[in-house]
Write a protein that holds these residues in place. Structure first.
Motif, PDB file in Angstrom:
ATOM      1  N   CYS A  29    -107.509   0.831 -19.914  1.00 45.06           N
ATOM      2  CA  CYS A  29    -106.173   0.914 -19.517  1.00 45.06           C
ATOM      3  C   CYS A  29    -105.746   0.129 -18.543  1.00 45.06           C
ATOM      4  CB  CYS A  29    -105.569   2.410 -19.239  1.00 45.06           C
ATOM      5  SG  CYS A  29    -104.062   2.755 -18.860  1.00 45.06           S
ATOM      6  N   HIS A  30    -105.069  -0.902 -18.686  1.00 45.51           N
ATOM      7  CA  HIS A  30    -104.667  -2.057 -17.768  1.00 45.51           C
ATOM      8  C   HIS A  30    -103.486  -1.367 -16.961  1.00 45.51           C
ATOM      9  CE1 HIS A  30    -104.126  -5.671 -15.562  1.00 45.51           C
ATOM     10  NE2 HIS A  30    -103.096  -5.978 -16.120  1.00 45.51           N
ATOM     11  N   ARG A  31    -103.759  -1.087 -15.503  1.00 48.03           N
ATOM     12  CA  ARG A  31    -102.869  -0.774 -14.764  1.00 48.03           C
ATOM     13  C   ARG A  31    -102.592  -1.822 -13.627  1.00 48.03           C
ATOM     14  NH1 ARG A  31     -99.514   2.723 -16.080  1.00 48.03           N
ATOM     15  NH2 ARG A  31     -99.569   4.134 -14.063  1.00 48.03           N
ATOM     16  N   PRO A  32    -101.439  -2.808 -13.673  1.00 52.67           N
ATOM     17  CA  PRO A  32    -101.391  -3.742 -12.686  1.00 52.67           C
ATOM     18  C   PRO A  32    -101.025  -3.305 -11.279  1.00 52.67           C
ATOM     19  CG  PRO A  32    -100.207  -4.285 -14.646  1.00 52.67           C
ATOM     20  CD  PRO A  32    -100.736  -2.975 -14.910  1.00 52.67           C
ATOM     21  N   GLY A  33    -101.996  -3.824 -10.262  1.00 50.96           N
ATOM     22  CA  GLY A  33    -101.599  -3.208  -9.050  1.00 50.96           C
ATOM     23  C   GLY A  33    -102.676  -2.348  -8.377  1.00 50.96           C
ATOM     24  N   GLN A  34    -103.185  -1.709  -9.245  1.00 47.62           N
ATOM     25  CA  GLN A  34    -104.207  -0.456  -9.064  1.00 47.62           C
ATOM     26  C   GLN A  34    -105.726  -1.269  -8.697  1.00 47.62           C
ATOM     27  OE1 GLN A  34    -104.031   2.481 -11.852  1.00 47.62           O
ATOM     28  NE2 GLN A  34    -102.032   3.163 -10.998  1.00 47.62           N
ATOM     29  N   GLN A  35    -105.923  -1.662  -7.613  1.00 50.71           N
ATOM     30  CA  GLN A  35    -107.059  -2.432  -7.362  1.00 50.71           C
ATOM     31  C   GLN A  35    -108.604  -1.598  -7.172  1.00 50.71           C
ATOM     32  OE1 GLN A  35    -107.132  -5.747  -7.091  1.00 50.71           O
ATOM     33  NE2 GLN A  35    -105.109  -5.829  -7.927  1.00 50.71           N
ATOM     34  N   VAL A  36    -108.353  -0.418  -7.152  1.00 47.87           N
ATOM     35  CA  VAL A  36    -109.517   0.404  -7.210  1.00 47.87           C
ATOM     36  C   VAL A  36    -109.600   0.932  -8.642  1.00 47.87           C
ATOM     37  CG1 VAL A  36    -110.683   2.395  -6.703  1.00 47.87           C
ATOM     38  CG2 VAL A  36    -109.227   1.065  -4.895  1.00 47.87           C
ATOM     39  N   VAL A  37    -110.583   0.346  -9.524  1.00 48.49           N
ATOM     40  CA  VAL A  37    -110.545   0.820 -10.844  1.00 48.49           C
ATOM     41  C   VAL A  37    -111.514   1.945 -11.086  1.00 48.49           C
ATOM     42  CG1 VAL A  37    -111.721   0.088 -12.885  1.00 48.49           C
ATOM     43  CG2 VAL A  37    -110.767  -1.610 -11.314  1.00 48.49           C
ATOM     44  N   ALA A  38    -111.143   3.091 -11.859  1.00 44.12           N
ATOM     45  CA  ALA A  38    -111.762   4.316 -12.164  1.00 44.12           C
ATOM     46  C   ALA A  38    -112.600   4.239 -13.377  1.00 44.12           C
ATOM     47  CB  ALA A  38    -110.888   5.355 -12.105  1.00 44.12           C
ATOM     48  N   VAL A  39    -113.699   4.496 -13.440  1.00 45.98           N
ATOM     49  CA  VAL A  39    -114.451   4.856 -14.660  1.00 45.98           C
ATOM     50  C   VAL A  39    -115.013   6.053 -14.880  1.00 45.98           C
ATOM     51  CG1 VAL A  39    -116.566   4.041 -15.996  1.00 45.98           C
ATOM     52  CG2 VAL A  39    -115.267   2.365 -14.321  1.00 45.98           C
TER      53      VAL A  39
END
Length: 463
Positions: free
Chosen positions: A42-52
């Motif tokens: 899920c590409h979420r522009p602006g959310q620089q902390v990626v959750a996995v």
């Protein structure tokens, strides 16, 4: 300039509110890696902390007999070193990435969670893959985790909320069902766990073919397919299907269990039964009705027990999914929880039951329904501002065998649910004669007043 000279001022036009943008829960893109691992991105522009989030099909039902807690120890051990890195080295590598890695086990399975700045996602995914495909399960580290878990258990027994939850599970579910026993094991079962047992559980249940990874965040400039091919895509394992799960059964005959705590100045309340999971059509109206009953400071329970009577700092009603499956074998815990001062335990319970009876007789009001919709649906864009909240919800949907658009459809369903439908759902969820009540408090002071209420047989336990 004279005192009478005119002063000319220029006013900027007042800014006008823009048109509200429509919001919907993010839709993921689903695919499958070559090793059988399911991927939701899920590409979420602006959310620089990626959750996995990684879902592993290792449910508590799969724990060997007498080894309750082995799934929890395995989860904790996944970040305690690998074949390539010792525990200290692995922690240092995560820290250099600015990443956090956590894992926990629950009834549906095991969940591994990673958060990392987008610029360091490839390195962090490499460490995550290393932990999943080549955990060390060192004898000394597993022994340390077992000792830590054994140290936690007495503290949990002393905590009134945890003690009430343990007793309610024991009362509701048959002894043969894993849900009747503590999620993280007992002193007796945890003490039996060693590195061999942990590795055996890992080898039997952890494999990419039955796992799902959810990746959410700003993926601009990241070739996620290439990164995954070199990390989680290189993880191998057998292709055995997950173990079948038994249906959830429970006995919600109305009764009261008092866990005696002599001298306690407060009584912890936990009142519950099992109900449908999220696959049931009643879930949305039940969420709405339960929120009106006890979801906020302005709910009915708080208005009476907190504001009018002053028995408590707050009482909450909620539904917690225990296990959710598309074949109808799942269930949720429907519960009311809070604490009251010891002398008012009887009156508080009497008033609580009266709230439930009044709700059944008169129903919710349109105003209550409207406030609940506004609070549940209106705050959704704020609730899902972070990548972690989106990833966690998508992982929940995977775990509960729900479609990828479930959350979006749930908000639409909540918005269209009427007052009568919400009333019917919450009244069915909390029938006054089908509730198991657990009280952790001073039995000498509260047993007689509770017995006089006639809400069910009263039993006192001392352990």
């Amino acid at each position: 300039m004279s005192d009478t000279a005119a002063v000319t001022m220029t006013f900027h036009p007042r800014p006008q509110a823009g048109e509200a943008k429509p919001w919907a829960f993010p839709a993921p893109e689903r695919s499958t890696l070559g090793n059988g691992l399911t991927l939701l991105r899920c590409h979420r522009p602006g959310q620089q902390v990626v959750a996995v989030e990684v879902n592993l099909a290792a449910p508590l039902d799969a724990e060997p007999e007498g080894l309750d807690g082995v799934a929890t120890i395995m989860a904790r051990a996944l970040s305690e070193g690998t074949d390539k890195h010792s525990a200290e080295e692995f922690a240092a590598e995560l820290e250099r990435c600015g990443a956090t890695l956590d894992a926990h086990a629950d009834h549906p399975g095991l969940r591994v969670s990673l958060e990392v700045p987008a610029s360091r996602l490839p390195k962090a995914l490499g460490l995550l893959a290393e932990a999943l495909r080549a955990p060390a399960f060192d004898d000394g580290e597993v022994a340390r985790l077992v000792r830590n878990r054994l140290d936690e258990i007495p503290h949990e027994q002393a905590n009134p909320q945890r003690r009430a939850a343990k007793e309610l599970s024991k009362e509701l579910f048959p002894a043969t069902l894993r849900m009747s026993r503590p999620r993280q094991g007992t002193e007796e079962t945890v003490a039996r766990i060693d590195s061999a047992a942990v590795r055996a559980f890992y080898e039997a249940h952890v494999r990419p073919a039955t796992a799902t990874v959810v990746v959410v965040g700003d993926l601009t400039g990241i070739d996620l397919d290439a990164v995954l091919a070199d990390t989680l895509g290189a993880w191998t394992g057998n292709t055995a299907a997950p173990l079948p799960v038994p249906p959830v059964t429970a006995d919600d005959t109305g009764r009261v269990i008092i866990v005696d705590r002599p001298g306690a100045v407060q009584t912890q309340l936990l009142i519950g039964r099992i109900g449908p999971d999220r696959h049931d059509i009643v879930w949305a109206p039940q969420v709405l009705g339960t929120y009106c009953l006890g979801g906020t400071l302005t709910s009915r329970l708080d208005k009476v027990l907190r504001e009018e009577k002053g028995y408590t700092y707050g009482v909450r009603a909620f539904a917690q999914v225990l296990r959710s499956t598309a074949d109808g074998k799942g269930a949720s815990m429907l519960a009311i929880s809070g604490s009251v001062d010891t002398p008012n335990t009887g009156p508080a319970l009497e008033d609580l039951w009266q709230v439930l009876r009044t709700l059944a007789a008169e129903g919710l009001t349109d105003a209550e329904r409207d406030v609940a919709v506004q609070n549940l649906v209106g705050v959704a864009p704020l609730k899902f501002e972070t990548a972690a909240s989106v990833a966690g919800t998508l992982a929940d949907q995977v775990e509960q065998e729900l479609p990828d658009d479930y959350q979006a459809r749930l908000y639409a369903r909540l918005a269209e649910t009427g007052t009568a439908e919400a009333t019917s759902a919450v009244v069915s969820a909390f029938p006054v004669d089908r509730l198991v009540t657990v009280l952790v408090g001073d039995a000498a002071q509260i047993e007689e007043p509770v017995l006089a209420l006639g809400i069910g047989e009263v039993t006192v336990v001392t352990n």
